[in-house]
Enzyme design. Sequence first.
Site, PDB file in Angstrom:
ATOM      1  N   SER A 104      19.349  -6.621 -11.190  1.00 22.38           N
ATOM      2  CA  SER A 104      19.427  -4.946 -10.798  1.00 22.38           C
ATOM      3  C   SER A 104      20.574  -4.994  -9.607  1.00 22.38           C
ATOM      4  O   SER A 104      21.631  -5.185 -10.193  1.00 22.38           O
ATOM      5  CB  SER A 104      17.893  -4.803  -9.963  1.00 22.38           C
ATOM      6  OG  SER A 104      17.850  -3.527  -9.510  1.00 22.38           O
ATOM      7  N   ASP A 428      15.309   1.286 -19.232  1.00 26.44           N
ATOM      8  CA  ASP A 428      14.141   0.203 -18.836  1.00 26.44           C
ATOM      9  C   ASP A 428      13.392   0.673 -17.620  1.00 26.44           C
ATOM     10  O   ASP A 428      12.540   0.320 -17.040  1.00 26.44           O
ATOM     11  CB  ASP A 428      14.846  -0.908 -18.212  1.00 26.44           C
ATOM     12  CG  ASP A 428      15.496  -0.871 -16.844  1.00 26.44           C
ATOM     13  OD1 ASP A 428      15.601   0.270 -16.333  1.00 26.44           O
ATOM     14  OD2 ASP A 428      15.951  -1.894 -16.426  1.00 26.44           O
ATOM     15  N   HIS A 481      11.920  -2.749 -15.722  1.00 26.36           N
ATOM     16  CA  HIS A 481      13.093  -3.178 -15.202  1.00 26.36           C
ATOM     17  C   HIS A 481      12.587  -4.453 -14.390  1.00 26.36           C
ATOM     18  O   HIS A 481      13.520  -5.348 -14.280  1.00 26.36           O
ATOM     19  CB  HIS A 481      13.350  -2.035 -14.204  1.00 26.36           C
ATOM     20  CG  HIS A 481      14.643  -2.363 -13.307  1.00 26.36           C
ATOM     21  ND1 HIS A 481      15.998  -2.451 -13.874  1.00 26.36           N
ATOM     22  CD2 HIS A 481      14.890  -2.748 -11.824  1.00 26.36           C
ATOM     23  CE1 HIS A 481      16.593  -2.731 -12.834  1.00 26.36           C
ATOM     24  NE2 HIS A 481      16.103  -2.830 -11.653  1.00 26.36           N
TER      25      HIS A 481
END
Length: 526
Positions: A104, A428, A481
Site C-alpha cells: 500500500s 482491490d 487490499h
Amino acid sequence: MCWLEHLSLDNETGLDPPGIRVRAVPGLVAADYFAPGYFVWAILIENLARIGYEGKNMYMAAYDWRLSFQNTEARDQTLSRLKSKIELMYATNGYKKVVVVPHSMGVLYFLHFMKWVEAPPPMGGGGSPGWCAKHIKSIMNIGPAFLGVPKAVGNILSAESKDVAFIRAMAPGLLDSEILGLQTLEHVMRVSRTWDSIISLVPKGGEAIWGNLDWSPEEDHVCDSATHRQFDMKGNDTDGRRGFQVQELTKYGRIVSFGKTASEVHSSEFPSLRSQKQGSLHNTTPPPVASCGKVWTEYDDLSRETISKISENKAYTANTLLDLLRTIAPKMMRRAEAHFSHGIADDLDDPKYNDYKYWSNPLETKLPEAPDMEIYCLYGVGIPTERSYVYKESPPGRCKSIPLQIDSSADGNKNGCLKGGVYFVDGDESVPVLSAGFMCAKGWRGKTRFNPSGIATYVREYKHKAPANLLEGRGLESGAHVDIMGNVALIEDVLRVAAGASGVELGGDKIYSDIMKMSEKINIHL
C-alpha cells in the site's frame, strides 16, 4: 478524545505536537496483526519461516505512516535505519541481495527510499549510485498505490468514503444528528488533516493519467450490477481484450462532480474548469462562527459564499482538484506540498527533480540504475473500487462544520457503476487497477525515461473470490487490499521469489483486468 489527541500531529509543522510523542512499534510484531484474530503480515511471516526465514534474515521496517516520508528521517532516522538494516542483512547472509515486500503506502515510501539512499547528504543517505543494484534483488509491491487513490480526495473533502455514504443512505441523519452531537466526521477530519502522508495518495499524473472532463482510460468499463460485489471478469487475458462489457461511456475523469447531472453531461453544458485560474476559489469574506464550539476544522474559516462557488464549478479533474484542496485545506496543503508532488516530469534531468518532494512520484523520478533488479506489481482485481464521487452541499446545521458531503441518493441504473454517490471501477476495493498496474504495465516496461536501465517489471493480478463460508475466515483467494495478504497464490509468488525464483520462472505477467487496454489509452512521453 485523548486517543485522537495523541494520533494528531502539529497542524503547523506536521511533526509532534507539544507534549505528545507517539512512535511506531519496532519488529515483526509491528504489523503481524492489526488486532487479535485480524492478520496483516502474520500469514506471510509464518510461511516465510517455513522456508527458513527468521529474525536474522527477515526484518519488518515499521515507520510512522502519519508523517511525510522525509520527515520520518528528520524525526526518527527511519530511512537511515532501513539502509543500515539492509546492508547488515546483505553482509551477514552470504552477500545475497534482499527481497523487499512493501504494501500500500509502503510502496511509495520505498520508492522514496530508493532515491534517498543514493542521493548525497544532507538530503539523501549517501549510498551513492549503485547501492540499489548491489543490495536489492526484487521489489514485490503488494496493493501498490503508485498513482494515488481517489478515496484520498473523499477523505480530505469530507472525511468520507463509500462506507460513510452507505451509512448515510441506510440511516439518514445519524452522522449529522444535532441531538446526538457526535460530530464524528469532524473529529476524523481534524485528526487526519494533520497527517501529511495522506497527500502522498492524492491522484498523480493529472488529466493525462486520470482523464479530463470528457475522457478517462476506464470510460468504457461498466460494472455487472450496482448491487453486485464482483465484476464480470472472464478468463486470464493478458492483452486486456476481455473483462468489462462496453455499454456506455462513464466520465471517470471528473473525480468530483456536484450533482449527478454534472457527472454525466458533456462538459459544454456547464462552465469548464480548464480556464479557471489558480486561486479563483480563495476565501475572501469573514469566516462564520465555528459550529457547536467543539470541533474546529479548516472549513470553519470558509464562508458559505466560497462553498457555493466551489459547488457552482460543477466538476473537478485531477488537475483542478489540487486548487480545490488548496482552498478547503490550506494549512495541510502548504505543509504537504513541500514534501509531495503530483505532476508528470517534462525533463527528468532538470536539477529540480533532485528535491525529495518528487521522490515518491513515479512520474517525476527515475528508478535506480539496477538492470538485474525486478519489480512486481501484485494486486487484487474483481472488486468495485472507488474512482469518482458525486457531491452536494450539506444542509446547514448548528453542529456541522463540514459543508460538503457525498450525495448518497445518487444512483445509476442496475448495470451502472454509480452507487450511493460513488462511481466504481475494477480494483482491490481501495486502489483502482489503473493506479496499481500502470507503472509495471507501461510506465516502467522496458527502457523508458522513468526506468533508464530497463529493470524488468511484472504484473501479477489475483482475481477476487469471496470466502465460501465462515470457516474460511477472510478467504484464501481474496483480492481485497488487506485480505490479499492471506491469498494463497500471492503468498506462493512471494515465497518463490524469496527462495530465488525470477519473474520469468513465475510465468511472467498474470492479468485478468483491462490494465493493458487502459495503459494503451494513456499517452505520455516515455
